[in-house]
Structures are given as C-alpha cells and as structure tokens.
Enzyme design. Structure first.
Site, PDB file in Angstrom:
ATOM      1  N   HIS A   1       0.364   0.640 -11.651  1.00  0.00           N
ATOM      2  CA  HIS A   1       0.049   0.014 -10.197  1.00  0.00           C
ATOM      3  C   HIS A   1      -1.253   0.315  -9.836  1.00  0.00           C
ATOM      4  CE1 HIS A   1       3.296  -3.179  -9.322  1.00  0.00           C
ATOM      5  NE2 HIS A   1       4.165  -2.276  -9.246  1.00  0.00           N
TER       6      HIS A   1
ATOM      7  N   GLU B   1       5.726  -1.690   1.859  1.00  0.00           N
ATOM      8  CA  GLU B   1       5.732  -2.755   1.052  1.00  0.00           C
ATOM      9  C   GLU B   1       7.196  -3.539   1.327  1.00  0.00           C
ATOM     10  OE1 GLU B   1       5.301  -2.812  -3.095  1.00  0.00           O
ATOM     11  OE2 GLU B   1       5.029  -5.027  -3.295  1.00  0.00           O
TER      12      GLU B   1
ATOM     13  N   ALA C   1      10.969   2.876  -6.664  1.00  0.00           N
ATOM     14  CA  ALA C   1       9.875   3.846  -6.245  1.00  0.00           C
ATOM     15  C   ALA C   1       8.950   2.952  -5.739  1.00  0.00           C
ATOM     16  CB  ALA C   1       9.477   4.554  -7.707  1.00  0.00           C
ATOM     17  N   MET C   2       7.703   3.480  -5.099  1.00  0.00           N
ATOM     18  CA  MET C   2       6.614   2.706  -4.654  1.00  0.00           C
ATOM     19  C   MET C   2       5.289   3.200  -4.841  1.00  0.00           C
ATOM     20  SD  MET C   2       5.553   0.208  -2.647  1.00  0.00           S
ATOM     21  CE  MET C   2       4.160  -0.199  -2.169  1.00  0.00           C
ATOM     22  N   GLU C   3       4.640   2.652  -5.113  1.00  0.00           N
ATOM     23  CA  GLU C   3       3.051   2.861  -5.791  1.00  0.00           C
ATOM     24  C   GLU C   3       1.994   3.238  -4.798  1.00  0.00           C
ATOM     25  OE1 GLU C   3       4.462  -0.330  -5.948  1.00  0.00           O
ATOM     26  OE2 GLU C   3       2.868  -2.031  -5.570  1.00  0.00           O
ATOM     27  N   ASN C   4       2.347   3.486  -3.340  1.00  0.00           N
ATOM     28  CA  ASN C   4       1.492   3.956  -2.378  1.00  0.00           C
ATOM     29  C   ASN C   4       0.241   4.562  -3.220  1.00  0.00           C
ATOM     30  OD1 ASN C   4       3.493   3.254  -0.465  1.00  0.00           O
ATOM     31  ND2 ASN C   4       4.358   5.221  -1.330  1.00  0.00           N
TER      32      ASN C   4
ATOM     33  N   GLU D   1       3.577  -7.525 -10.173  1.00  0.00           N
ATOM     34  CA  GLU D   1       5.004  -6.657 -10.559  1.00  0.00           C
ATOM     35  C   GLU D   1       5.213  -7.290 -12.192  1.00  0.00           C
ATOM     36  OE1 GLU D   1       6.078  -4.658  -9.431  1.00  0.00           O
ATOM     37  OE2 GLU D   1       5.406  -4.659  -7.462  1.00  0.00           O
TER      38      GLU D   1
ATOM     39  N   HIS E   1       5.294   2.765 -14.626  1.00  0.00           N
ATOM     40  CA  HIS E   1       5.339   1.457 -13.742  1.00  0.00           C
ATOM     41  C   HIS E   1       4.372   1.682 -12.448  1.00  0.00           C
ATOM     42  CE1 HIS E   1       6.594  -2.414 -12.405  1.00  0.00           C
ATOM     43  NE2 HIS E   1       6.455  -1.908 -10.927  1.00  0.00           N
ATOM     44  N   GLU E   2       4.813   2.698 -11.694  1.00  0.00           N
ATOM     45  CA  GLU E   2       4.199   3.135 -10.301  1.00  0.00           C
ATOM     46  C   GLU E   2       2.865   3.523 -10.876  1.00  0.00           C
ATOM     47  OE1 GLU E   2       5.692   1.863  -8.278  1.00  0.00           O
ATOM     48  OE2 GLU E   2       7.643   1.782  -9.172  1.00  0.00           O
TER      49      GLU E   2
HETATM   50  N1  B3K Z   1       6.163  -2.391  -5.388  1.00  0.00           N
HETATM   51  C1  B3K Z   1       7.641  -1.653  -4.969  1.00  0.00           C
HETATM   52  C2  B3K Z   1       8.470  -2.568  -4.553  1.00  0.00           C
HETATM   53  C3  B3K Z   1       8.588  -2.791  -3.176  1.00  0.00           C
HETATM   54  C4  B3K Z   1       9.514  -3.504  -2.733  1.00  0.00           C
HETATM   55  C5  B3K Z   1       9.914  -3.799  -1.430  1.00  0.00           C
HETATM   56  N2  B3K Z   1      11.150  -4.688  -0.845  1.00  0.00           N
HETATM   57  C6  B3K Z   1       8.011  -1.052  -6.198  1.00  0.00           C
HETATM   58  C7  B3K Z   1       7.511  -1.600  -7.461  1.00  0.00           C
HETATM   59  O1  B3K Z   1       7.814  -2.671  -7.908  1.00  0.00           O
HETATM   60  O2  B3K Z   1       6.900  -0.594  -8.232  1.00  0.00           O
HETATM   61 ZN    ZN Z   2       6.172  -2.600  -9.175  1.00  0.00          ZN
END
Ligand code: B3K
Ligand code: ZN
Length: 876
Positions: free
Chosen positions: A306, A127, A267-270, A325, A302-303
């Site tokens: 998502h 992302e 962090a990232m919600e993959n 977000e 939060h993650e």
């Molecule tokens: N969705 C990611 C953010 C990604 C940022 C990329 N530049 C984390 C979050 O908001 O949960």
């Molecule tokens: Zn987020």
C-alpha cells in the site's frame, strides 16, 4: 445516537474540496479520559472551485470543542456553528491559519475508530472516517497535507510513535516526555497514526535498490517479543519483491509495525507506521498454524505494498476504494504465489470468492467494485471491493499481458504520484500503456453480480471443426435490473482422448484467452482431428460462474489429465458438486444415500497419483464447503446440504481408508518446524487424512489423533488434531483434549482465540448452547473483535451445520448478540449480521426464521448507521 434514517452519499455528487490543508500540526497530550488534541492547520482556498470564500466545513464526531481561533483570533460561540457531525467556520481570507483545541476520551472508545486504548496502549485507526473522532478536519482522502505530530505522554509510556521521521524528543514537567514526528509526504487524514505504550521492539535494516538504508522496527508488548521473526522476514521479502516486480522502492528512513490486540480488521497501512491486529503479525511455531504464518506473510506484504498503491497514490473518494484495495490484493496474491505454492494460493483465493464473494454478489448488499452509493463506508470494505476487485485487476493483467501491465503500472504510479486518483485513472493508464481497448471492460467497475457463462459445444467431424458456443448473462442486483455484457477473458484448452493438449492455432498454442464480449458468441477451431474435451476457464481467468454439461466421467478425466493444475482441482470440485446434488435429491426423496463410486475412484486416483504436488493433492481431497454448495443452488436447502455433505465425507473415509492411513503414516515424521511450502504441504495432506480417518469411529485413529495432539511441537499439527478430536463425536475425548489445551494456553490470547474458534466452529461440538457458554467464559471480551469473531463469527459464518440446526434458534441468538454488540462496536456488529440478511436465498421455513430474526434487529431501534444500512437493505 444516529438519525433514524442515515443519509445516503452518492458518487455522482462528488465535488472537489473548497479548501486545501497544506500543513497539519498536531499536538496530543495523552490522558485516558481527557486527551487534548491541538491542531494547527494552514488552510488555502481551492481556487479551482471559485474565488468566493464559502464557509469552511470540518468533519467532527463525538468531540468536545475547547477552542477555535483563526490567525490567532479566538472565535466566540456565535461565530461558528457546531453540528452533531461537523463544525462550520466563517472565512474572510483565501489563506489562513486555523487553530482548534479538542478534548477526547480514548478509554471509553470501544468502536476502535479514532484514538483508543488497547490493553493500556494508545493507538489509532483512521481509515475510513476515524480521524474525525480525533479532531475537526476535512476528513476526506482528496485533502492531502504534510503532517507534523507532537506526542506528549507520561514516561510510563516510553514509546511514542507517529508517521514519518522522528525529529525531536525531550523531557517535560510532571514526569512526562514528548516526541515530534514529521512526515514529508502529503497524505490524507485516513493515513494518520499514533501509538503510545510500554512496548518492546525488534530492529533490522533494509537497503533499498538505490542504497537507501531503512530502519525496520516491529513493536509489541514485551510478552510477545519472541513472536516477531516471521513478520520481519516477510517484511524484507515484501520490500525486495516490490522492487523487483513493480520497481517500487521504500521512501522514508524508517518503517514501523505495531501489534495491537484490539483491532477491527487485519491491519492498517498508515504511512511509515503500520498498525496490525496481533493475530496478523505475531507467530511462533508452537502458537501459530501454517495458515497463520501464511496469512501474516500476505498481510505484511499487503500493507507494505500500500505504500505505493494507496499512500503515494491514494483514492480521490471512498467510492474508489477498490483502486487501492483491489490492486493491492492482486499484488499481495502474486507475492504469496511467488513465495509459496502458486497453485494452492490460487485455489484458496477462488474458494474464498466462490464461498463468500459470490454470496455477497447475490445478496441484498450487492454492489459493483466501485459502488455508486453508501450510507456507511465501513460497510463497503467487502470481499467484492477487495477480492473481486483483485480479480478485475487480474483480468486486466490477462488481457494486456505481463509486460504491458508493468508498463501500465509504472505509468499509473508516475503520473499520479502524490495525487488522489480514481479507478478510471488506473484503467486509462493500462489502456495507454498496452494500446488495448478497455472500453467495454469498464463495465466490471459499474455492474454488480456474478456473470454466468453457459457453454456448449459442437464438433463437425467432416470439417475437423470444433465450436464453442458461449452465452453470458448476469442476474439482476439491487438497483441494477439490466446488465450490459462484460468483456470476459476466457482461458481455454482442448484435450484429446489421450489427455494431451491440442494445438489451437498455427503457432501451436495449447491455451488461448478468448475475448468474450457479446451476449452470445461462437468460437471455432479448425484442424481438430477428434472430438476434444474442453478445459474451460483455466486458472479461473474471470470471476464468473461457468456452466457446461460435463459428465462425471469427463470430470474424472480432467482431474487426472488437465495440464492446468487449477482446472484439475476444479474438475474435482465440479464432480463432487454433481454427486452432492444427487445426494441432496435422494435425501429429499427419503431415499437411502449411497456413495457414487466414480467420486471415490477419482479421489483414490488423487491419493495414488504420482505426479501431484502434496499441497494440491490435499486441496483436491477437500469437499466443497457447505457455503459453496449453497451458492450453487437456487433455493438453499440447508438440511439437505448438511446431510449430503456429512454422508459423503463419512463414505469417502470408509472407501479410502487404506490410502488415507497410508499417507498419514508416511507423513507422520518428527522434524523441526519450518513454514516452508514443502513442509506446509506435508502437514496439510497429513491433517486432511487425519480429519477423514477420525470419522471412522475406530479406536486406532482416535489414538493417532490423541498422540498427535499430545506430542506435536507445532500448532498446525496440534490444532488439527484437536479439531479432529472435537469433530470425532467422542464427547469425553473432545472434552479432555479441550481442557488440556486450555490449561496449557489460557495465558496466550491468540491461542485462546483458536480454542474458542475450534469449539464454536465444530459441526459436532459447536452447538448453540456451547457457544452461549463460551460467551460467558471469564476471558471472553465483547470489546475484543478477535474474541467476538472467534466465537460468534466462527459459529454464524463458518459453522453451517450448527448455525442452521433446529428452528432458527441460531438466527435469533445472532440477532440478540448483534443488537448488544452494536452499542459497543457498530462495525463488527454490521459484519456479523450478514448471514441472516441472505434469507431470500433459502427455502421455507428457514427463510421465514431468518427474516424474523433480521426484523427483530430492526425493531430493536436506535441502531448505528453501520448496522442500520445492512439490516434495512436486508429487509428491503
Ligand atoms: N486499509 C485497511 C482497511 C481499513 C478498514 C477500515 N474499516 C486495511 C487494508 O486493506 O490494508
Ligand atoms: Zn488494503
């Protein structure tokens, strides 16, 4: 390098994609300098866009194209066109299979977007537009596809992960092995993830409300395996909370979290495979502060949240970013409020908004929560999109009420499950479920800037009528001179002279949410027996600035009597701001600064009150941050702000010494660490008192700080004592404490980062020279965003005093650093440069110094798209 002038993308130009990708089959053969990525795509014409067969245009950046074939037929170089950032392919059938082989170099990827290496571990960040650095693909969130991913690596990388469920694994020649993952849920490319490394894991299970057993796994490097408990506990709490509060259940058999050291954000919600900055997931009492424990709980939540607000229902395009977000920040804030002190959580969020989001709204990058254009989308992961976005969702919650909000969220999730949605879809669902008209409310999505509410009142004694006159306005922002009035939910109460709430209507309600919708409006209340004192914008019911001509006495009264806990705190902030304004004026006039005893009395009352919870009490003793003081003035006079605030802190310490020392002694008790809200509250008040006491230059308080530093068994007390010593101004004591801390913790990168940040962020210690020295420390890495944030972020963004000291040397330093960093990590460079883009808000000569430094960045030339956008808008 990028074009000199990057292209601007507009929301109004959105067009649905020409082709869908029904299936995506990826095979990664991992090598640090030559990873082969084979992608097999089932492509289908989007017939809504027409029956013709336009060229298929795929995104691709910094990729080596090895081969491309359609339905098994290789294409020769003259059959396709390869541009800098895209690949154009001929199409002759409405549905076909496309096979592309690319080669990439994870080891030289320092942008930390796409596939890269962090301490020898492969990981990804896609992302917003990182997938195009992995393979050619329609890298846009409205193209949702079912992914299957085969990861091949040497056996020295025993753990191979991707999204979904693990469906096959096996051995290969040359000491290699593979694992294949299949994700049954269609997803956009930004949610793709891959991890390969020598990792350990802790495992747990969670049973969902419908009895599904989910395996939970948290992966880290072996040295950190003892730091996973808190995140795992937080994950289980999040899963339960989302079931209870939103009725949302987890949907795969496995949920994984991986901790990595090199990461651009939190962090990232993959899907099914969250990747976390190690600072936002790993914690032990000895190494992490209470703030870190709470941050971890919030980010894990939060993650996880998502998974529904972002993954099951994703965004149609990046202009809709706040759809996922803003909503998810609102969800995580409510989760944190439920797990801890709700009042403190609200106070912290409002402080962040006032100190930083308001500045964004007043600066050259100001944008609505749904921006209309961007050059580089990474620059729009902002406090506006996230925090103000969450406030907008909170206002909807306030307007429609809790029950209708839940109905609305159910409708939104059910209606758009598996789709890429828009902010409009969200508002429409809320409107439909509640029956409330949100037409005017939509202005919050279109207009930038922080609205101002100017309130005055009048009382008609004869008629027992009280009137509140409300005027709203919003300053112009780039590209938006005129604003339409907002629909503002304005929560209020009225206090009688005994400090009790007055009933406001026949039902006896003592708090009302007034719908402010016009530029000027009057609200009347009858049956009011005496002139009341209004308590306005309770709970910070809207992200606005409020002006009402409170006297110091009235604010002190609200501080001790308002039934709204948030407003008690806020009255204290307003009173401190009044006093600070007078002190700034006195400083400018060359007069002697004197403590306003009304503030000291009010703070004394806070220390002595018996009805205040400890955490709120600690918050009430904190003076507004310099950034908040700056935000409340039209032309920032940094020198006067610094002088006024540091005088006031010192004077309060002197005036309140007995009470501060009393509290410190009462709370200074040995007990095992727990991150419970009760214990966090005690530590918070104790350390607030200590921070004041060390300013008194008395040996006994330095001894206290030293003792706490040496003996505390938890990082909260240890770091607070270290910060107190470093801020005490005693160079010898500071140095020896810093050395001892370093000796003990140099091997732990997360604690080392705290050591850096305490120095770079200290008003006394974090001088420019010290910051330069820290950059030369052998353990400092330019390729680590955490290290860069701990030194340069702490200095330029959180050390107002030292950053603004001198004649702009701090600004020049920042400019040079950002130019250097841009070659390594453009995203972080573009974030760090922000403070000097706000030059217009400053008085002379600070303004000229800042502007000159910013102009120097532009003059360096050859800037990344990220940095170019922020700097060019800053200079415009
Ligand atoms: N969705 C990611 C953010 C990604 C940022 C990329 N530049 C984390 C979050 O908001 O949960
Ligand atoms: Zn987020």
């Amino acid at each position: 390098m990028k074009d000199a002038q990057p292209r601007t993308i507009y929301l109004k130009d959105y067009r649905a994609p020409d082709y869908w990708i029904d299936e995506t089959h990826l095979t990664f053969d991992l090598q640090p300098d030559a990873t082969l990525v084979e992608s097999r795509l089932k492509v289908r014409r989007n017939l809504d866009q027409g029956n013709d067969l336009p060229k298929l245009v795929l995104d691709g950046v910094e990729l080596e194209l090895v081969s491309v074939a359609i339905d098994g037929q290789s294409l020769s170089a003259d059959e396709y066109v390869l541009y800098d950032e895209s690949l154009e392919l001929p199409v002759s059938r409405p549905a076909f299979e496309l096979q592309i082989l690319t080669r990439i170099k994870p080891e030289s990827n320092t942008s930390l977007e796409g596939l890269y290496l962090s301490n020898g571990m492969y990981c990804t960040q896609c992302e917003a537009e990182g997938f195009r650095k992995i393979t050619f693909y329609p890298d846009r969130p409205d193209v949702m596809s079912r992914f299957t991913t085969k990861v091949i690596a040497p056996r020295s990388y025993p753990v191979l992960l991707s999204n979904g469920n693990d469906i096959e694994r096996g051995e290969l020649d040359n000491d290699r092995h593979f694992v294949t993952w299949q994700d049954p849920f269609p997803k956009p490319s930004y949610l793709f993830a891959l991890v390969a490394g020598d990792l350990e894991h802790v495992d747990e299970t969670f049973t969902t409300k419908n009895g599904r057993e989910v395996k939970l796994q948290l992966f880290t490097e072996p040295r950190n395996i003892h730091k996973c408990d808190h995140a795992m506990r937080s994950l289980k709490h999040s899963m339960r909370w989302d079931e209870e509060v939103y009725g949302r259940e987890y949907d795969l058999d496995i949920f994984m979290i991986v901790a990595v050291d090199h990461f651009n954000m939190g962090a990232m919600e993959n899907k099914g495979l969250n990747i976390f900055n190690s600072s936002c997931v790993l914690a032990s009492p000895e190494t992490a502060t209470d703030a870190a424990f709470q941050r971890i709980e919030a980010i894990v939540g939060h993650e996880y949240f998502h998974n529904w607000s972002g993954n099951r229902v994703t965004c149609r395009d990046w202009f809709q970013l706040s759809l996922k977000e803003g909503f998810t920040v609102f969800r995580d804030a409510e989760f944190s409020a439920d797990m801890n002190s709700a009042a403190v959580k609200r106070i912290e969020d409002v402080v962040l908004l006032r100190a930083s989001q308001f500045a964004e709204d007043a600066g050259p990058m100001a944008h609505p929560i749904r921006p209309e254009s961007y050059m580089e989308i990474s620059n729009f992961y902002t406090l506006t999109v996230y925090e103000k976005g969450a406030e907008v969702v909170r206002m909807i919650h306030n307007i429609v009420g809790k029950e209708a909000f839940r109905k609305g969220s159910d409708l939104y999730f059910d209606r758009h499950d598996g789709q890429a949605a828009t902010c409009e879809d969200f508002v429409a669902a809320m409107e439909e479920a509640s029956g409330k008209d949100l037409e005017q409310f939509r202005n919050w999505y279109n207009q930038a800037g922080t609205p101002l509410l100017e309130v005055s009142d009048s009382f008609d004694e004869q008629k027992s009528e009280y009137h509140l006159h409300v005027k709203q306005s919003c300053p112009p922002t780039p590209g938006q001179k005129e604003k339409q009035p907002f629909h503002i939910p304005f929560a209020i109460g009225l206090l009688d002279s005994a400090g009790k709430d007055i009933p406001l209507n026949a039902q006896g309600d003592t708090q009302l949410v007034l719908d402010v919708t016009q530029t000027e409006q009057t609200f009347s209340f009858d049956g009011v027996g005496e002139r009341p004192l209004p308590s306005l914008l309770r709970g910070f019911s809207a992200p606005v600035k409020l002006r009402y001509d409170y006297s110091a006495e009235q604010l002190a009264f609200l501080m001790s009597h308002d039934s709204d806990g948030f407003n008690r705190w806020d009255a204290g902030q307003r009173l401190a701001l009044l006093v600070l304004e007078d002190l700034q004026a006195a400083y400018r006039a060359g007069e002697q600064l004197v403590l306003d005893t009304r503030l000291a009395d009010a703070y004394r009352a806070v220390l002595e009150a018996d009805d205040l919870d400890l955490a709120v009490r600690a918050k009430m003793l904190e003076l507004p941050a310099e950034q908040i003081i700056a935000e409340s003035s039209d032309a920032i006079d940094a020198e006067a702000i610094i002088a006024a605030r540091s005088f006031l802190k010192q004077a309060l310490a002197e005036a309140l010494e007995p009470q501060l020392s009393n509290w410190y002694t009462r709370l200074d008790v040995e007990k095992p660490y727990s991150p419970s809200s009760a214990d966090i509250a005690e530590r918070s008040l104790k350390n607030t008192c200590l921070a004041y006491l060390v300013l008194l230059q008395k040996p006994e308080y330095r001894t206290l700080a030293n003792k706490q530093f040496a003996q505390s068994g938890n990082m909260t007390d240890c770091a607070a004592a270290l910060a107190a010593l470093v801020n005490s101004g005693d160079e010898v004591l500071s140095r020896s404490a810093l050395d001892a801390f370093y000796e003990k913790w140099q091997e732990d990168p997360l604690v080392f980062d705290q050591w850096l940040a305490i120095q770079a962020g200290s008003a006394r210690f974090g001088t420019l020279q010290r910051v330069r020295d820290l950059l030369e420390h052998p353990a400092f890495e330019l390729t680590s965003p955490n290290k860069v944030r701990s030194v340069v972020g702490a200095f330029a963004m959180r050390n107002f005093t030292q950053f603004h000291a001198g004649e702009g040397e701090g600004f020049d330093f920042l400019a040079d650093f950002v130019i250097r960093l841009d070659k390594v990590n453009p995203q972080i460079a573009a974030r760090l440069v922000t403070p000097i883009t706000r030059w217009r808000k400053y008085q002379s000569p600070m303004q000229e110094f800042m502007h000159a430094s910013l102009a120097r960045v532009m003059a360096a030339g050859n800037l990344s798209k990220d940095l170019y956008e922020v700097v060019s808008k800053g200079l415009a």
